[in-house]
Design a protein around this motif. Structure first.
Motif, PDB file in Angstrom:
ATOM      1  N   PRO A  54       0.825  -1.208   0.000  1.00  0.00           N
ATOM      2  CA  PRO A  54       0.000   0.000   0.000  1.00  0.00           C
ATOM      3  C   PRO A  54       0.861   1.262   0.000  1.00  0.00           C
ATOM      4  CG  PRO A  54      -0.782  -1.561   1.644  1.00  0.00           C
ATOM      5  CD  PRO A  54       0.524  -2.093   1.145  1.00  0.00           C
ATOM      6  N   THR A  55       0.264   2.369  -0.441  1.00  0.00           N
ATOM      7  CA  THR A  55       0.985   3.644  -0.519  1.00  0.00           C
ATOM      8  C   THR A  55       1.547   4.019   0.853  1.00  0.00           C
ATOM      9  OG1 THR A  55      -0.507   4.374  -2.257  1.00  0.00           O
ATOM     10  CG2 THR A  55       0.794   6.079  -1.156  1.00  0.00           C
ATOM     11  N   GLY A  56       2.833   4.388   0.846  1.00  0.00           N
ATOM     12  CA  GLY A  56       3.485   4.794   2.084  1.00  0.00           C
ATOM     13  C   GLY A  56       4.192   3.672   2.801  1.00  0.00           C
ATOM     14  N   GLN A  57       3.985   2.412   2.346  1.00  0.00           N
ATOM     15  CA  GLN A  57       4.641   1.281   3.020  1.00  0.00           C
ATOM     16  C   GLN A  57       5.814   0.722   2.233  1.00  0.00           C
ATOM     17  OE1 GLN A  57       2.123  -1.806   4.542  1.00  0.00           O
ATOM     18  NE2 GLN A  57       0.471  -0.393   5.113  1.00  0.00           N
ATOM     19  N   GLY A  58       6.074   1.256   1.067  1.00  0.00           N
ATOM     20  CA  GLY A  58       7.213   0.768   0.289  1.00  0.00           C
ATOM     21  C   GLY A  58       7.554   1.727  -0.831  1.00  0.00           C
ATOM     22  N   THR A  59       8.862   1.822  -1.134  1.00  0.00           N
ATOM     23  CA  THR A  59       9.324   2.712  -2.216  1.00  0.00           C
ATOM     24  C   THR A  59       9.433   1.988  -3.547  1.00  0.00           C
ATOM     25  OG1 THR A  59      11.644   2.238  -1.752  1.00  0.00           O
ATOM     26  CG2 THR A  59      10.639   4.103  -0.590  1.00  0.00           C
ATOM     27  N   GLY A  60       9.440   0.656  -3.520  1.00  0.00           N
ATOM     28  CA  GLY A  60       9.615  -0.096  -4.754  1.00  0.00           C
ATOM     29  C   GLY A  60      11.054  -0.190  -5.210  1.00  0.00           C
ATOM     30  N   LEU A  61      11.990   0.160  -4.317  1.00  0.00           N
ATOM     31  CA  LEU A  61      13.414   0.102  -4.670  1.00  0.00           C
ATOM     32  C   LEU A  61      14.124  -1.104  -4.067  1.00  0.00           C
ATOM     33  CD1 LEU A  61      14.449   3.849  -4.345  1.00  0.00           C
ATOM     34  CD2 LEU A  61      14.356   2.504  -6.438  1.00  0.00           C
ATOM     35  N   GLY A  62      13.484  -1.793  -3.114  1.00  0.00           N
ATOM     36  CA  GLY A  62      14.166  -2.865  -2.393  1.00  0.00           C
ATOM     37  C   GLY A  62      14.667  -3.974  -3.297  1.00  0.00           C
ATOM     38  N   LEU A  63      13.774  -4.583  -4.090  1.00  0.00           N
ATOM     39  CA  LEU A  63      14.182  -5.689  -4.964  1.00  0.00           C
ATOM     40  C   LEU A  63      15.078  -5.198  -6.092  1.00  0.00           C
ATOM     41  CD1 LEU A  63      10.979  -7.901  -5.245  1.00  0.00           C
ATOM     42  CD2 LEU A  63      13.121  -8.430  -4.075  1.00  0.00           C
ATOM     43  N   SER A  64      14.822  -3.985  -6.584  1.00  0.00           N
ATOM     44  CA  SER A  64      15.669  -3.438  -7.644  1.00  0.00           C
ATOM     45  C   SER A  64      17.101  -3.255  -7.146  1.00  0.00           C
ATOM     46  CB  SER A  64      15.103  -2.098  -8.123  1.00  0.00           C
ATOM     47  OG  SER A  64      15.982  -1.481  -9.031  1.00  0.00           O
ATOM     48  N   MET A  65      17.261  -2.678  -5.956  1.00  0.00           N
ATOM     49  CA  MET A  65      18.593  -2.511  -5.369  1.00  0.00           C
ATOM     50  C   MET A  65      19.231  -3.870  -5.083  1.00  0.00           C
ATOM     51  SD  MET A  65      17.894   0.639  -2.709  1.00  0.00           S
ATOM     52  CE  MET A  65      19.381   0.230  -1.815  1.00  0.00           C
ATOM     53  N   SER A  66      18.446  -4.798  -4.572  1.00  0.00           N
ATOM     54  CA  SER A  66      18.969  -6.121  -4.242  1.00  0.00           C
ATOM     55  C   SER A  66      19.490  -6.818  -5.499  1.00  0.00           C
ATOM     56  CB  SER A  66      17.875  -6.973  -3.590  1.00  0.00           C
ATOM     57  OG  SER A  66      17.438  -6.388  -2.382  1.00  0.00           O
ATOM     58  N   TYR A  67      18.725  -6.710  -6.604  1.00  0.00           N
ATOM     59  CA  TYR A  67      19.132  -7.344  -7.862  1.00  0.00           C
ATOM     60  C   TYR A  67      20.452  -6.754  -8.357  1.00  0.00           C
ATOM     61  CZ  TYR A  67      18.756  -9.287 -12.569  1.00  0.00           C
ATOM     62  OH  TYR A  67      19.002  -9.972 -13.735  1.00  0.00           O
ATOM     63  N   ASP A  68      20.578  -5.423  -8.294  1.00  0.00           N
ATOM     64  CA  ASP A  68      21.818  -4.779  -8.748  1.00  0.00           C
ATOM     65  C   ASP A  68      23.002  -5.159  -7.854  1.00  0.00           C
ATOM     66  OD1 ASP A  68      20.541  -3.571 -10.826  1.00  0.00           O
ATOM     67  OD2 ASP A  68      20.266  -1.641  -9.825  1.00  0.00           O
ATOM     68  N   ILE A  69      22.769  -5.233  -6.540  1.00  0.00           N
ATOM     69  CA  ILE A  69      23.856  -5.578  -5.614  1.00  0.00           C
ATOM     70  C   ILE A  69      24.371  -6.994  -5.896  1.00  0.00           C
ATOM     71  CG2 ILE A  69      24.365  -6.129  -3.194  1.00  0.00           C
ATOM     72  CD1 ILE A  69      22.531  -3.773  -2.436  1.00  0.00           C
ATOM     73  N   ILE A  70      23.454  -7.937  -6.099  1.00  0.00           N
ATOM     74  CA  ILE A  70      23.860  -9.334  -6.313  1.00  0.00           C
ATOM     75  C   ILE A  70      24.489  -9.524  -7.689  1.00  0.00           C
ATOM     76  CG2 ILE A  70      23.035 -11.718  -6.498  1.00  0.00           C
ATOM     77  CD1 ILE A  70      23.118 -10.615  -3.645  1.00  0.00           C
ATOM     78  N   THR A  71      23.835  -9.036  -8.743  1.00  0.00           N
ATOM     79  CA  THR A  71      24.289  -9.319 -10.111  1.00  0.00           C
ATOM     80  C   THR A  71      25.465  -8.436 -10.532  1.00  0.00           C
ATOM     81  OG1 THR A  71      22.620  -7.804 -11.002  1.00  0.00           O
ATOM     82  CG2 THR A  71      22.014 -10.128 -10.804  1.00  0.00           C
ATOM     83  N   LYS A  72      25.364  -7.128 -10.267  1.00  0.00           N
ATOM     84  CA  LYS A  72      26.405  -6.204 -10.717  1.00  0.00           C
ATOM     85  C   LYS A  72      27.535  -6.061  -9.702  1.00  0.00           C
ATOM     86  CE  LYS A  72      23.115  -3.477 -13.459  1.00  0.00           C
ATOM     87  NZ  LYS A  72      22.504  -2.142 -13.670  1.00  0.00           N
ATOM     88  N   GLY A  73      27.182  -6.031  -8.420  1.00  0.00           N
ATOM     89  CA  GLY A  73      28.204  -5.805  -7.400  1.00  0.00           C
ATOM     90  C   GLY A  73      28.979  -7.050  -7.009  1.00  0.00           C
ATOM     91  N   HIS A  74      28.345  -8.238  -7.158  1.00  0.00           N
ATOM     92  CA  HIS A  74      29.003  -9.464  -6.689  1.00  0.00           C
ATOM     93  C   HIS A  74      29.081 -10.560  -7.752  1.00  0.00           C
ATOM     94  CE1 HIS A  74      28.045  -7.431  -2.903  1.00  0.00           C
ATOM     95  NE2 HIS A  74      28.995  -8.152  -2.347  1.00  0.00           N
ATOM     96  N   GLY A  75      28.605 -10.294  -8.946  1.00  0.00           N
ATOM     97  CA  GLY A  75      28.695 -11.282 -10.023  1.00  0.00           C
ATOM     98  C   GLY A  75      27.893 -12.537  -9.738  1.00  0.00           C
ATOM     99  N   GLY A  76      26.808 -12.392  -8.971  1.00  0.00           N
ATOM    100  CA  GLY A  76      25.981 -13.535  -8.629  1.00  0.00           C
ATOM    101  C   GLY A  76      24.661 -13.545  -9.372  1.00  0.00           C
ATOM    102  N   GLN A  77      23.713 -14.306  -8.844  1.00  0.00           N
ATOM    103  CA  GLN A  77      22.390 -14.406  -9.450  1.00  0.00           C
ATOM    104  C   GLN A  77      21.330 -14.262  -8.364  1.00  0.00           C
ATOM    105  OE1 GLN A  77      21.933 -17.967 -11.909  1.00  0.00           O
ATOM    106  NE2 GLN A  77      24.152 -18.069 -12.188  1.00  0.00           N
TER     107      GLN A  77
END
Length: 459
Positions: free
Chosen positions: A417-440
């Motif tokens: 619901p509005t105000g309970q999430g920015t929608g950046l959590g999974l996007s940031m997590s995906y970039d950290i794992i794939t781009k920052g650590h070469g993982g999946q």
């Protein structure tokens, strides 16, 4: 004689036809017109007065000589010089024939066959050259026409090029303006993105705060309790020393030492929790260091749970772990991996607490216990990849609908619901794992059963 007059008249007509539109040569227009009238007069004289034919013949020779001189001496008539060379042999033969007639008509009568033959070959020469000259003139006109067309085409192309250059300059100016506008928008977007990312970090830090407070309370209670016990034991030790009971003193000292070890253990535990919070809150330095992934996952699991409990007292969920104790420390950026684990576990708790959306909702389904599983495993190397470490976060929530599966890793996409999430959590997590650590980072879901996120990192 008639032939010479005809040739002169023919050449004059060609010259007048060629230059009658040339306003730059008005003097030649008058001269040629006068010579034309002379030729017409000679035709008339020869037709009307036979006794004047010799005189008119020499006048005709003079006219021809004047016309040929005009052509030879003036460059503006250079295009007619081929015609002059074509008729010149016939004119010379006629002139020599007139000379012989003037000198001796009897001698001329003896050799007139030679002049007839010469006139015939001169006439053939004239016809041949005129045909050749005519072909050459047509070829020249065609070439000139082609050259003119090319010049017109070049002018048109030059005009089009100038127009295109103007259009390109205008378009370049427009693109430059658009580029500057886009650069400004990009700068604003990057600033906004940085602010949103910081907001996401602060939001996750806020969720941790309550959990950390709860986690740190336990070791503090142990420290306080053992400290109080040690205070009592010290008083007993003093009494035993006063009595001289050495055995009692040694026993009490042993108990104090054991309590001190427990105080030290729980103090380190509290220190570890505080360091973890500080590590999570500070910006990542981007340096990888050996990290115990099991310990990291266990800490963030409990901190996430207690953080949610602090926000909502009615929240309750089961936590189940299965850590592979053979996993060695792996090189990762602890702050970043911690944020990923916290985000996945928090999302799992949230999903597990949601009611089932199955069409055949049953009482048992609606009253199921929200559960989150966190497991780790060491995956042996294969031909394609080296040794991997997997970390799986699974929940028994309603699952992810198929129509939004391709959007969950997009920035700013959220089902909360509005105000309970920015929608950046999974996007940031995906970039950290794939781009920052070469993982999946992969996801497997089943509507009504639950969702499973799996992290694969090089060991």
């Amino acid at each position: 004689m008639d032939l010479q007059i005809f040739i002169a008249f023919f050449i004059i007509l060609r010259l007048r036809k060629k230059f009658k539109t040339k306003t730059a040569f008005p003097q030649w227009e008058k001269i040629l017109l006068g010579l034309m009238f002379v030729c017409i007069a000679l035709f008339t004289v020869q037709a009307s007065f036979n006794f004047l034919k010799p005189l008119s013949g020499w006048i005709a020779n003079g006219v021809v000589a004047v016309v040929l001189g005009i052509i030879y001496l003036n460059d503006e008539f250079s295009s007619e010089r081929p015609t002059m060379f074509a008729v010149l042999p016939l004119i010379l033969v006629s002139f020599v024939e007139d000379v012989f007639k003037l000198i001796s008509i009897s001698f001329y009568n003896k050799i007139h066959y030679f002049f007839e033959a010469a006139s015939f070959f001169a006439f053939i020469w004239m016809i041949a050259l005129l045909i050749i000259n005519n072909k050459q003139r047509k070829a020249l006109i065609k070439e000139q026409s082609k050259t003119h067309e090319e010049e017109q085409k070049n002018k048109f192309m030059a005009s089009m090029k100038a127009q295109l250059e103007i259009q390109v300059a205008e378009r370049t100016a427009e693109l430059t303006s658009q580029k500057e506008t886009l650069e400004e928008a990009l700068t604003e977007l990057k600033t906004t993105q940085a602010q949103l990312i910081q907001s996401e970090k602060l939001a996750s830090l806020g969720e941790l705060t309550a959990g950390i407070a709860h986690e740190i309370q336990n070791p503090l209670n142990f420290i306080n309790n053992f400290s109080e016990v040690n205070t009592e034991l010290i008083e007993e030790m003093k009494e035993a020393i006063a009595k001289g009971d050495s055995e009692e003193v040694l026993a009490i000292a042993a108990d104090i030492a054991a309590n001190e070890q427990k105080i030290n253990h729980h103090g380190k535990r509290a220190d570890s929790i505080v360091k973890g919070m500080l590590q999570h809150s500070r910006n990542s330095n981007g340096i990888k260091e050996p990290t115990d992934i099991n310990k990291l996952a266990d800490e963030y699991l409990r901190l996430a749970y207690h953080g949610l409990r602090a926000k909502d007292k009615s929240f309750n969920a089961a936590m189940k772990t299965d850590f592979d104790r053979y996993i060695p420390p792996i090189n990762v950026i602890p702050q970043d991996i911690g944020r990923v684990i916290l985000n996945l576990i928090t999302n799992a708790f949230y999903a597990a607490s949601q009611p089932s959306a199955l069409p055949d909702n049953t009482v048992a389904a609606n009253h199921k216990t929200p559960t989150v599983w966190v497991t780790t495993a060491l995956i042996p190397p294969t031909e394609d990849e080296g040794t991997l470490v997997s970390l799986t976060v699974r929940d028994n929530g309603p699952g992810i609908p198929a129509n939004i599966m391709d959007k969950i890793f997009q920035p700013f996409f959220t089902t909360k619901p509005t105000g309970q999430g920015t929608g950046l959590g999974l996007s940031m997590s995906y970039d950290i794992i794939t781009k920052g650590h070469g993982g999946q980072l992969t996801v497997h879901t089943s509507e009504g059963t639950g969702t499973e996120f799996t992290i694969l990192l090089p060991a």
